[in-house]
Scaffold this motif. Structure first.
Motif, PDB file in Angstrom:
ATOM      1  N   UNK A 195     -30.946  -4.476 -20.293  1.00  0.00           N
ATOM      2  CA  UNK A 195     -31.067  -5.549 -19.303  1.00  0.00           C
ATOM      3  C   UNK A 195     -30.653  -6.891 -19.903  1.00  0.00           C
ATOM      4  N   UNK A 196     -30.898  -7.102 -21.214  1.00  0.00           N
ATOM      5  CA  UNK A 196     -30.466  -8.341 -21.859  1.00  0.00           C
ATOM      6  C   UNK A 196     -28.938  -8.426 -21.888  1.00  0.00           C
ATOM      7  N   UNK A 197     -28.300  -7.321 -22.221  1.00  0.00           N
ATOM      8  CA  UNK A 197     -26.822  -7.318 -22.235  1.00  0.00           C
ATOM      9  C   UNK A 197     -26.274  -7.592 -20.831  1.00  0.00           C
ATOM     10  N   UNK A 198     -26.882  -6.935 -19.811  1.00  0.00           N
ATOM     11  CA  UNK A 198     -26.435  -7.149 -18.432  1.00  0.00           C
ATOM     12  C   UNK A 198     -26.681  -8.591 -17.996  1.00  0.00           C
ATOM     13  N   UNK A 199     -27.829  -9.156 -18.374  1.00  0.00           N
ATOM     14  CA  UNK A 199     -28.157 -10.536 -18.013  1.00  0.00           C
ATOM     15  C   UNK A 199     -27.161 -11.506 -18.646  1.00  0.00           C
ATOM     16  N   UNK A 200     -26.806 -11.249 -19.927  1.00  0.00           N
ATOM     17  CA  UNK A 200     -25.826 -12.099 -20.601  1.00  0.00           C
ATOM     18  C   UNK A 200     -24.449 -11.974 -19.956  1.00  0.00           C
ATOM     19  N   UNK A 201     -24.097 -10.745 -19.612  1.00  0.00           N
ATOM     20  CA  UNK A 201     -22.785 -10.486 -19.030  1.00  0.00           C
ATOM     21  C   UNK A 201     -22.620 -11.172 -17.677  1.00  0.00           C
ATOM     22  N   UNK A 202     -23.669 -11.140 -16.827  1.00  0.00           N
ATOM     23  CA  UNK A 202     -23.570 -11.728 -15.484  1.00  0.00           C
ATOM     24  C   UNK A 202     -23.885 -13.223 -15.470  1.00  0.00           C
ATOM     25  N   UNK A 203     -24.664 -13.684 -16.436  1.00  0.00           N
ATOM     26  CA  UNK A 203     -24.948 -15.131 -16.464  1.00  0.00           C
ATOM     27  C   UNK A 203     -23.804 -15.927 -17.082  1.00  0.00           C
ATOM     28  N   UNK A 204     -23.108 -15.257 -18.056  1.00  0.00           N
ATOM     29  CA  UNK A 204     -21.957 -15.887 -18.718  1.00  0.00           C
ATOM     30  C   UNK A 204     -22.329 -17.251 -19.322  1.00  0.00           C
ATOM     31  N   UNK A 205     -23.457 -17.282 -20.038  1.00  0.00           N
ATOM     32  CA  UNK A 205     -23.910 -18.517 -20.675  1.00  0.00           C
ATOM     33  C   UNK A 205     -24.330 -18.229 -22.118  1.00  0.00           C
ATOM     34  N   UNK A 206     -23.916 -19.168 -23.026  1.00  0.00           N
ATOM     35  CA  UNK A 206     -24.301 -19.050 -24.432  1.00  0.00           C
ATOM     36  C   UNK A 206     -25.800 -19.277 -24.636  1.00  0.00           C
ATOM     37  N   UNK A 207     -26.451 -19.806 -23.581  1.00  0.00           N
ATOM     38  CA  UNK A 207     -27.885 -20.051 -23.686  1.00  0.00           C
ATOM     39  C   UNK A 207     -28.714 -18.754 -23.872  1.00  0.00           C
ATOM     40  N   UNK A 208     -28.061 -17.640 -23.734  1.00  0.00           N
ATOM     41  CA  UNK A 208     -28.757 -16.340 -23.923  1.00  0.00           C
ATOM     42  C   UNK A 208     -29.046 -16.035 -25.395  1.00  0.00           C
ATOM     43  N   UNK A 209     -28.456 -16.825 -26.328  1.00  0.00           N
ATOM     44  CA  UNK A 209     -28.639 -16.556 -27.757  1.00  0.00           C
ATOM     45  C   UNK A 209     -30.121 -16.509 -28.153  1.00  0.00           C
ATOM     46  N   UNK A 210     -30.970 -17.468 -27.720  1.00  0.00           N
ATOM     47  CA  UNK A 210     -32.393 -17.361 -28.077  1.00  0.00           C
ATOM     48  C   UNK A 210     -33.063 -16.077 -27.582  1.00  0.00           C
ATOM     49  N   UNK A 211     -32.560 -15.525 -26.450  1.00  0.00           N
ATOM     50  CA  UNK A 211     -33.121 -14.253 -25.961  1.00  0.00           C
ATOM     51  C   UNK A 211     -32.802 -13.114 -26.928  1.00  0.00           C
ATOM     52  N   UNK A 212     -31.588 -13.145 -27.505  1.00  0.00           N
ATOM     53  CA  UNK A 212     -31.235 -12.149 -28.519  1.00  0.00           C
ATOM     54  C   UNK A 212     -32.146 -12.281 -29.748  1.00  0.00           C
ATOM     55  N   UNK A 213     -32.353 -13.538 -30.145  1.00  0.00           N
ATOM     56  CA  UNK A 213     -33.201 -13.754 -31.317  1.00  0.00           C
ATOM     57  C   UNK A 213     -34.639 -13.282 -31.056  1.00  0.00           C
ATOM     58  N   UNK A 214     -35.136 -13.582 -29.862  1.00  0.00           N
ATOM     59  CA  UNK A 214     -36.501 -13.153 -29.527  1.00  0.00           C
ATOM     60  C   UNK A 214     -36.609 -11.636 -29.502  1.00  0.00           C
ATOM     61  N   UNK A 215     -35.576 -10.979 -28.947  1.00  0.00           N
ATOM     62  CA  UNK A 215     -35.589  -9.512 -28.893  1.00  0.00           C
ATOM     63  C   UNK A 215     -35.564  -8.912 -30.288  1.00  0.00           C
ATOM     64  N   UNK A 216     -34.740  -9.522 -31.171  1.00  0.00           N
ATOM     65  CA  UNK A 216     -34.680  -9.024 -32.553  1.00  0.00           C
ATOM     66  C   UNK A 216     -36.020  -9.238 -33.257  1.00  0.00           C
TER      67      UNK A 216
END
Length: 537
Positions: free
Chosen positions: A57-78
Motif C-alpha cells: 500500500x505504501x508503494x501504491x500510495x507513492x505511485x499515485x500521489x507522485x510526491x517526494x513527501x512520501x520519503x518519511x513514510x518509507x523511513x517510518x516503515x523501515x
C-alpha cells in the motif's frame, strides 16, 4: 501521540497535498489507498502478513500521489521493521530495497533532468545512510535498556555486599526446586559472634569478613544449586542430595573444622532434606531453622558452662589468694617470736600471749572460711521473725550500753512467719548490728524495721555511722574485702550466703556521713501454708 496517529496525520497531509496541487491522476483511488494504509497499521495485530500489505500500500500510495513527501513514510516503515531485525547485514539489505523502490517510483513521475536525477539519487543515498544509522541507534538503545534491566533484576535478586542470592530469591528458587521434586539438602548457617565484632573491627571490617565467608562458601560448594545470604549474618546453601547420611558427615567436617580454619569464623548450622524431612518449601525451612536453633542453644549452653567453670576457678583463686594472705600475716608474727625466743634460750614467756592471740586469730579465720565455703546441714522450720530480732537485741543490750548506742525496733502488729534456721538468722542479725556499732565512732543509733511487701518479709537495719563510699558498695559482699583495720573480710560474705540459703535477697544503701541501711527480703509463710507445715512436723 502514538506512532500510528502520527502516521495517520502525515499520510492525510500527503494525500491532501497531492490532490490540492494536482499531482495525482486519480484522487478517489489515492484516498482509498491512504485509508487502507492507515487501517492496516491500526489493525496490524489482527491481520496476517500485515507488513506485506503495508509495504504494498505504501508503494501504491507513492505511485499515485507522485510526491517526494512520501520519503518519511518509507523511513517510518523501515524503522518498524528494524525493531525485529537483529543483524546489520539484513538491515542494510532491507534499507537498500526500500531505497531502490523509492528511487524507481520517483523516476516515474519526475521530469528528466540532470538536477532531478541527482536529487533523487542524493535523497535515496541519504535515506540509506539514515536508515543504517537509525538501525544502529535503535539497537544500541535496546542493548543499554537490556543491560539496565539485567542490572536491575540482579540487584533485586542478589545481595549487594556478597553478590549471593538474597532472601526472597532464595525462597523463590527453593520453591522451584521443591516443585520440580528434586532431592535436595538445605543448610542454614549462622556465624557466631559476628555482631560483637562491630565494636572491635567496625562495620567495614565485618563487611570484609562477610565477603570472605561468601567467597569461601562458593569455593567449598562449587556445585551448589543455591548459595544465599539469608540474613545479616546467616547464609543458606542448597545442594542436590541422594544420600542423607553422607552430607551430614561431610558438613560436620567442613563446617566444624575447615570453614573456621579458613575464615576465622565459627558457625552454627541446621540441615533439612527433601523429601525426607518435609514435602514443601516451608516444611523444609522450618526443620532447618529448628535444627539451627537447637545447635545454637547447645553452643550457648556449652559457652555458659565454660564461663561458669572459669568464674568458679577465678573465685576459688581469689579465695585461696585471700586465705593465704590472711594466714601469712599471723604465721610471720609467730615465726618472728619463735626466732626471738631461740635467741633467749627458748624463753617464750614474754611473747606467749601474743603468740596465742595470733594462733587464735588463725583458728577463727579458718573457722569462718569453712563456714563460708563448706555446705552445712541447715534445720529449716517455720518460726516467727519478731522473737528472733528481740533475742538479738537482748544479746547486744550490754554492748550497746557500753558503747553508748541505742537500738530502735519497729514492727508491724501482725506476726510474720518464715522457713528459717534460727541459729543462722541470729548470726546474720548479730553480724549486721555489730557492723553497725563499729561504723559509729560516736554515740549513735541502730534502727530495725520489720514489715511485709508482696508476700515477703522485709528487715531494714539502718545505722547513723560514717557510711560507705559509692565506689565500694559493689565490693562489700566479696570474700576478704574489708575497710576495717582488723577483720577477715568474710563477715558480710557469710551474711549474704545465709540470706541466699533462705531464698532471699540482700541489698545495701549508703550515704557518706549519714549512715548505711541493709535491706533483707525473705519469703513469708502464710496461715494455710503454716497449718500444712505444722501437720507435716
Amino acid at each position: 501521540m502514538s506512532y500510528n496517529w502520527i502516521l495517520f496525520v502525515y499520510t492525510t497531509v500527503v494525500c491532501a497535498s497531492s490532490i490540492l496541487f494536482d499531482q495525482t491522476s486519480s484522487p478517489i483511488l489515492l484516498s482509498i489507498i491512504a485509508l487502507l494504509y492507515i487501517i492496516v497499521h491500526f489493525a496490524e495485530k489482527k491481520i496476517v502478513a500485515a507488513t506485506v500489505f503495508q509495504i504494498s500500500l505504501l508503494i501504491a500510495f507513492h505511485l499515485y500521489s507522485q510526491m517526494d513527501w512520501c520519503l518519511p513514510l518509507y523511513l517510518a516503515q523501515m524503522g518498524k521493521q528494524f525493531y525485529k531485525i537483529r543483524n546489520i547485514n539484513s538491515a542494510s539489505a532491507v534499507s537498500l530495497l526500500y531505497t531502490i523502490t523509492y528511487a524507481l517510483i520517483s523516476f516515474t513521475y519526475m521530469p528528466y533532468s540532470i538536477y532531478g536525477m541527482i536529487t533523487i539519487l542524493f535523497s535515496s543515498f541519504s535515506c540509506l545512510i539514515f536508515t543504517i544509522l537509525f538501525f544502529r541507534y535503535i539497537h544500541v538503545m535496546e542493548d543499554q535498556t537490556q543491560l539496565l534491566d539485567n542490572e536491575k533484576k540482579h540487584l533485586s535478586t542478589h545481595d549487594a555486599l556478597t553478590g549471593l542470592c538474597n532472601y526472597e530469591e532464595c525462597h523463590r528458587q527453593l520453591s522451584q526446586l521443591v516443585t520440580a521434586r528434586k532431592p535436595i539438602a538445605l543448610v542454614l548457617i549462622d556465624c557466631k559472634d559476628l555482631k560483637s565484632l562491630n565494636t572491635t573491627n567496625g562495620f567495614i571490617g565485618v563487611n570484609r569478613i562477610l565477603k570472605q565467608a561468601a567467597q569461601q562458601l562458593r569455593m567449598m560448594f562449587p556445585n551448589a544449586l543455591i548459595i544465599s545470604r539469608y540474613g545479616g549474618d546467616e547464609f543458606a546453601i542448597v545442594l542436590q542430595s541422594t544420600d542423607t547420611l553422607q552430607p551430614i558427615e561431610t558438613f560436620s567436617d567442613q563446617f566444624a573444622q575447615e570453614f573456621p580454619k579458613l575464615t576465622g569464623i565459627e558457625i552454627n548450622y541446621g540441615m533439612a532434606f527433601y523429601p525426607n524431612d518435609g514435602s514443601s518449601k516451608d516444611d523444609l525451612i522450618f526443620i532447618a531453622e529448628r535444627n539451627l536453633y537447637t545447635m545454637k542453644r547447645e553452643s550457648w549452653l556449652k559457652r555458659e558452662e565454660h564461663m561458669l567453670r572459669s568464674e568458679k576457678l577465678r573465685v576459688v583463686g581469689e579465695l585461696a589468694s585471700g586465705m593465704a594472705h590472711e594466714i601469712r600475716n599471723p604465721l610471720t608474727t609467730v615465726k618472728g617470736f619463735l626466732q626471738l625466743s631461740k635467741a633467749d634460750n627458748f624463753n617464750v614467756g614474754p611473747w606467749y600471749d601474743l603468740i596465742m592471740d595470733e594462733i587464735t586469730r588463725m583458728s577463727m579465720l579458718t573457722a569462718e572460711f569453712l563456714q563460708f565455703s563448706k555446705p552445712h546441714a541447715t534445720k529449716f522450720k517455720v518460726h516467727p521473725i519478731e522473737p528472733c530480732i528481740q533475742r538479738v537485741i537482748s544479746l547486744l543490750d550490754s554492748e550497746s550500753g557500753r558503747l553508748g548506742h541505742q537500738i530502735h525496733f519497729n514492727a508491724d502488729p501482725q506476726p510474720f512467719h518464715m522457713m528459717m534456721d534460727q541459729d543462722k538468722m541470729l548470726q546474720l542479725l548479730l553480724n549486721l548490728i555489730k557492723n553497725a556499732f563499729e561504723a559509729m565512732t560516736d554515740q549513735g543509733s541502730v534502727s530495725i524495721h520489720l514489715y511485709s511487701s508482696d508476700k515477703n518479709a522485709v528487715i531494714e537495719i539502718a545505722d547513723t555511722g560514717s557510711g560507705i563510699p559509692g565506689t565500694e558498695l559493689d565490693k562489700i559482699f566479696l570474700p576478704f574485702y574489708t575497710t576495717k583495720d582488723s577483720g577477715t573480710g568474710l563477715g558480710l560474705s557469710i551474711c549474704h550466703k545465709i540470706v541466699q540459703d533462705h531464698e532471699g535477697t540482700m541489698e545495701v544503701e549508703s550515704e557518706l556521713d549519714k549512715g548505711t541501711k541493709f535491706i533483707i527480703t525473705v519469703p513469708l509463710v502464710f496461715p494455710d501454708e503454716l497449718h500444712n507445715s505444722i501437720q507435716a512436723y
